[in-house]
Design a protein around this motif. Sequence first.
Motif, PDB file in Angstrom:
ATOM      1  N   UNK A  23       8.104   0.592   2.426  1.00  0.00           N
ATOM      2  CA  UNK A  23       7.739  -0.419   1.439  1.00  0.00           C
ATOM      3  C   UNK A  23       6.861   0.256   0.390  1.00  0.00           C
ATOM      4  N   UNK A  24       6.891  -0.224  -0.833  1.00  0.00           N
ATOM      5  CA  UNK A  24       6.155   0.415  -1.926  1.00  0.00           C
ATOM      6  C   UNK A  24       4.646   0.370  -1.684  1.00  0.00           C
ATOM      7  N   UNK A  25       3.938   1.337  -2.298  1.00  0.00           N
ATOM      8  CA  UNK A  25       2.475   1.267  -2.313  1.00  0.00           C
ATOM      9  C   UNK A  25       1.970   1.153  -3.751  1.00  0.00           C
ATOM     10  N   UNK A  26       2.860   0.763  -4.666  1.00  0.00           N
ATOM     11  CA  UNK A  26       2.522   0.660  -6.086  1.00  0.00           C
ATOM     12  C   UNK A  26       2.753  -0.767  -6.586  1.00  0.00           C
ATOM     13  N   UNK A  27       1.995  -1.115  -7.617  1.00  0.00           N
ATOM     14  CA  UNK A  27       2.184  -2.392  -8.311  1.00  0.00           C
ATOM     15  C   UNK A  27       2.738  -2.130  -9.701  1.00  0.00           C
TER      16      UNK A  27
END
Length: 264
Positions: free
Chosen positions: A160-164
């Motif tokens: 899953x992403x760790x960025x917004x």
Amino acid sequence: MQYQGVLKKMQTENTNPVNYYLIMGNDFLHMNQLIDKEVHIEFIGYQCLACGENKKIYRQGYCYDDFYKVPQAADWIMKPELSKAHLDIEDRDLAYEKKVQLQPHIVYLANSSNVKVGVTRKTQVPTRWIDQGAHEALEIVEVPNRYLAGITEIALKEHVSDKTNWRKMLKNDIEDVNLIAHREALKEYIPEEAKSYFIADNDETHIHFPVSKYPEKLKTLNLDKTPAYDGVLKGVKGQYLIFEDDTVFNVRSWEGYVVRISLL
């Protein structure tokens, strides 16, 4: 009415909607009360958050020299997996590192533009989610130190992403998702050292922001290039001020800058 002070991230209260306060010297601005009002922002100078001197800000509110000295800007801040206080190993200031790293930390899922995984101290829930502009969030692991949180985040961000996407977040181009379902799907990827800290029975936190109009074509206010700006405030989300002309201003990105704010 004028206010002058050094920019620091806005203080928040998780009410409905979130209340935002910008501390300016010995005073403060309740930003919610300024929505739909015209505001003037003017760059005055610098004030390093460490030494307090009028020295050009390098990163995170610190001058160049202090950025490479203070423990608040060490690599483990952004990369929790580098934490070593649990091993009694000093990076820059072991007493500070023990104080911050050796306390309960949360690994969470948040949805501000997309579902992302993140780490924060337990005491920073839900402040961290508010600062990221997340409209929903869920704790998935609570561990006793920052290192365990960091290695858990590393494992989960493979899935899953760790960025917004800050542009989508500010445009409110979002959708509600089932974070509990995401939590269950990610459970098997939690490292062995952290599996016993899995949180299986909590509910999502929902956050509402004070915005009367979201921007369509974003323009960022850069104080280095535009030292004075006038605009009608239309809302606050994350640590961003949103103006009627689609200009957005990330308060946290300009920490250490001294500004004068006037209500027109």
